[in-house]
Design an enzyme around this catalytic site. Structure first.
Site, PDB file in Angstrom:
ATOM      1  N   LYS A 183     -16.334   0.489  -5.296  1.00  0.00           N
ATOM      2  CA  LYS A 183     -16.038   1.640  -4.617  1.00  0.00           C
ATOM      3  C   LYS A 183     -14.458   1.226  -4.903  1.00  0.00           C
ATOM      4  O   LYS A 183     -13.741   0.955  -3.970  1.00  0.00           O
ATOM      5  CB  LYS A 183     -16.117   2.086  -2.688  1.00  0.00           C
ATOM      6  CG  LYS A 183     -16.159   3.613  -2.771  1.00  0.00           C
ATOM      7  CD  LYS A 183     -14.525   3.748  -2.629  1.00  0.00           C
ATOM      8  CE  LYS A 183     -14.366   3.879  -1.474  1.00  0.00           C
ATOM      9  NZ  LYS A 183     -12.224   4.143  -1.578  1.00  0.00           N
ATOM     10  N   GLU A 258     -11.482 -10.040   3.321  1.00  0.00           N
ATOM     11  CA  GLU A 258      -9.651 -10.079   3.241  1.00  0.00           C
ATOM     12  C   GLU A 258      -8.473  -9.050   3.899  1.00  0.00           C
ATOM     13  O   GLU A 258      -8.849  -7.774   2.990  1.00  0.00           O
ATOM     14  CB  GLU A 258      -9.543 -10.785   1.501  1.00  0.00           C
ATOM     15  CG  GLU A 258      -8.535 -11.153   0.924  1.00  0.00           C
ATOM     16  CD  GLU A 258      -7.116 -10.580   1.274  1.00  0.00           C
ATOM     17  OE1 GLU A 258      -6.847 -10.306   1.772  1.00  0.00           O
ATOM     18  OE2 GLU A 258      -6.871 -10.599  -0.585  1.00  0.00           O
ATOM     19  N   CYS A 292      -1.176  -9.224   0.001  1.00  0.00           N
ATOM     20  CA  CYS A 292      -1.954  -9.088   0.796  1.00  0.00           C
ATOM     21  C   CYS A 292      -1.286 -10.223   1.092  1.00  0.00           C
ATOM     22  O   CYS A 292      -0.705 -11.406   2.493  1.00  0.00           O
ATOM     23  CB  CYS A 292      -3.396  -9.370   0.801  1.00  0.00           C
ATOM     24  SG  CYS A 292      -3.425  -9.835  -1.021  1.00  0.00           S
ATOM     25  N   GLU A 391       1.503  -7.057   8.933  1.00  0.00           N
ATOM     26  CA  GLU A 391       2.018  -6.625   8.054  1.00  0.00           C
ATOM     27  C   GLU A 391       2.525  -5.497   8.033  1.00  0.00           C
ATOM     28  O   GLU A 391       2.017  -3.876   8.114  1.00  0.00           O
ATOM     29  CB  GLU A 391       0.571  -6.126   7.262  1.00  0.00           C
ATOM     30  CG  GLU A 391       0.383  -7.112   5.675  1.00  0.00           C
ATOM     31  CD  GLU A 391      -0.959  -7.124   5.305  1.00  0.00           C
ATOM     32  OE1 GLU A 391      -1.697  -5.435   5.726  1.00  0.00           O
ATOM     33  OE2 GLU A 391      -0.958  -7.959   4.207  1.00  0.00           O
TER      34      GLU A 391
END
Ligand code: NAD
Length: 489
Positions: A183, A258, A292, A391
């Site tokens: 997806k 992750e 990331c 982040e």
């Protein structure tokens, strides 16, 4: 623009389910915008629960029939290597598509497509080299282990590296004999649909690799919660990761997560600055910081603080964001929301009195309708400020001074994340001490490779997630050990 002309400019993409191109069952679509100019250039099906269900059933059928798992490991590997060749043959168009879809500079997209091909090459080569073991258990018995596929693997893919992340998931999962439903993210993932078409050309049977596009709250939720999935893998935000893990628990299946990071680069006074500083800038500017494993914090030994700040300031002032097909340091953010998120961090820094050392620019030719964010350098940033702990996923670098090795280690570990770290020093003993003390899935010494190569195990500690992808290690995640005991007397 009238509706007819508008539609004629839009390329319509379709899902790949059971080896066929399919629209969403209810015919709905999602408009895809190019981040460089904010204009709609393509549409994909807005898949929902029923589309996911058909794809999962197709993958289940392919798995149970043994269409894929009964291939010899050698033949599975050959198919994956054939797919690697096809991707390489189509690399130029795939890279253009990836650059337009994500807004990243064409050079970066070319590297991503090369990595996509490399994943299938690597896992194709590895397919027939993973073996079990014999175990000296009891006299009169032979005990041995097999590595078996989980069955149907569901993969939820983010928008920042659609091709690379789809490749690392599909490559490893398929090599072990699983069948797969992917997806892609709603705001980028056209290269994944093209990859699935090429997989059919490569001889990977229908139903073995399915791709259903759609929104996270619809197709994503349906895939994560589907009762007939055997294993899940997710890359994206910690919030959605927690939902995926809960959904996996509900179905008693495993998952790998992750979830990003706040990766530190630790710069000691004896470091080779000529080597370190360009790598440090690249590690935050690559993909506009939407990585990331972006190196988003630099911890600097206080004796070289002024020198390093001055050098980085000069570099940051020259950085330019611009359209994906121009020769710029970085492209646009993926969406207006992501652009707003980055601006939100900048506003917060201003409110809290964090000093902005330098700011880059947006190219004059960049359309106002594009989603650009200027690169920015902040410091000194307190270790408990959101710019040091959260982040951002944008081109923002936080500088933090430290006094000595212990202080550097505790600052490096002072975030909820633990994905990647860089250590820059000429002292080999210290480099290893620090590498061992930092809680992160990868540590680079006198180097920084966001995410590293295809060959390196990749994944996090703490809030960065769990499980490992990439490298041979991923083949263990995407398979389960079966022990067989034979009483031969
Ligand atoms: P997200 O986590 O919402 O999306 C990632 C993927 O999950 C997409 O495919 C999305 O459709 C799907 N998804 C969303 N909600 C879902 C749900 N309830 N169930 C199942 N699937 C779902 O990430 P985002 O909103 O696109 O980005 C937000 C922030 O997440 C970013 O600013 C960044 O900090 C972080 N992020 C991290 C990564 C990474 O590589 N670790 C990638 C993308 C985003």
């Amino acid at each position: 623009m009238d509706a007819e002309n508008r539609d004629s400019l839009i390329s319509e993409y379709l899902c790949i389910i059971d080896g066929e191109h399919r629209a969403a069952t209810d015919g709905r679509t999602i408009d895809m915008r190019a981040p460089s100019d904010g204009q709609i250039f393509a549409s994909v099906p807005r898949g929902g629960a029923s589309d996911i269900d058909v794809a999962v059933q197709s993958a289940r059928h392919a798995f149970e029939q043994g269409t894929w798992s009964q291939f010899t490991a050698l033949d599975r590997g050959r198919c994956l290597m054939c797919l690697a060749d096809l991707i390489s043959q189509h690399r130029s168009k795939l890279a253009q598509l990836e650059a337009k879809d994500t807004g990243k500079p064409l050079d970066q997209a070319r590297a991503d497509i090369a990595a996509l091909a490399r994943y299938f090459e690597f896992y194709g080569g590895a397919a027939d080299k993973i073996s079990g073991e014999t175990i000296p258990a009891q006299n009169g018995f032979l005990a041995l282990t097999l590595r078996e596929p989980h069955g149907v693997v569901g993969g939820i893919i983010p928008w920042n590296y659609p091709a690379q992340i789809a490749g690392r998931v599909a490559g490893a999962a398929l090599a072990m004999g699983n069948t797969v439903v992917l997806k892609p993210a709603e705001n980028a993932g056209l290269s994944i649909l093209r990859m699935a078409e090429l997989a059919l050309e490569a001889g990977i049977p229908a139903g073995v690799l399915n791709v259903v596009t759609g929104f996270g709250e619809e197709a994503g939720v349906a895939l994560a919660s589907h009762a007939d999935i055997d294993f899940l893998t997710f890359t994206g935000s910690p919030e959605v990761g927690a939902f995926v893990q809960a959904a996996a628990a509900g179905n008693h299946i495993g998952c790998t997560l992750e979830l990003g990071g706040k990766s530190p680069q630790i710069l000691f006074a004896d470091a080779d600055l000529d080597a370190a500083l360009p790598a440090i800038v690249k590690a935050i500017i690559q993909n506009g910081g939407q990585t990331c494993s972006a190196g988003s914090r630099v911890l600097i030994e206080d004796t070289i603080w002024q020198d390093v700040v001055a050098k980085l300031e000069t570099t940051f002032r020259k950085l330019v964001a611009g359209p994906h097909d121009g020769d710029y340091d970085l492209g646009a953010m993926i969406s207006a929301q992501q652009q707003d998120r980055v601006e939100g961090f900048v506003d917060r820094a201003a409110e809290d009195g964090i000093f902005q050392i330098a700011m880059g620019s947006v190219a004059e030719e960049a359309p106002d309708s594009g989603f650009y964010a200027r690169p920015r350098l902040f410091g000194p940033v307190p270790t408990d400020h959101p710019l040091a702990t959260e982040e951002v996923f944008g081109p923002i670098l936080s500088l933090i001074p430290f006094e000595d090795e212990q202080h550097a280690i505790s600052a490096a570990n002072a975030t909820p994340y633990g994905l990647v770290a860089g250590v820059w020093t000429r002292d080999g003993q210290r480099a290893l001490r620090v590498a061992k003390a930092v809680r992160s899935g990868q540590v680079f010494i006198n180097a920084y490779g966001a995410g590293g190569g295809v060959e390196l195990p990749f994944g996090g500690f703490k809030k960065s997630g769990h499980g490992r992808e990439k490298g041979l290690e991923a083949l263990y995640e995407f398979s389960a050990t079966k022990a067989i005991v034979y009483n031969h007397g």
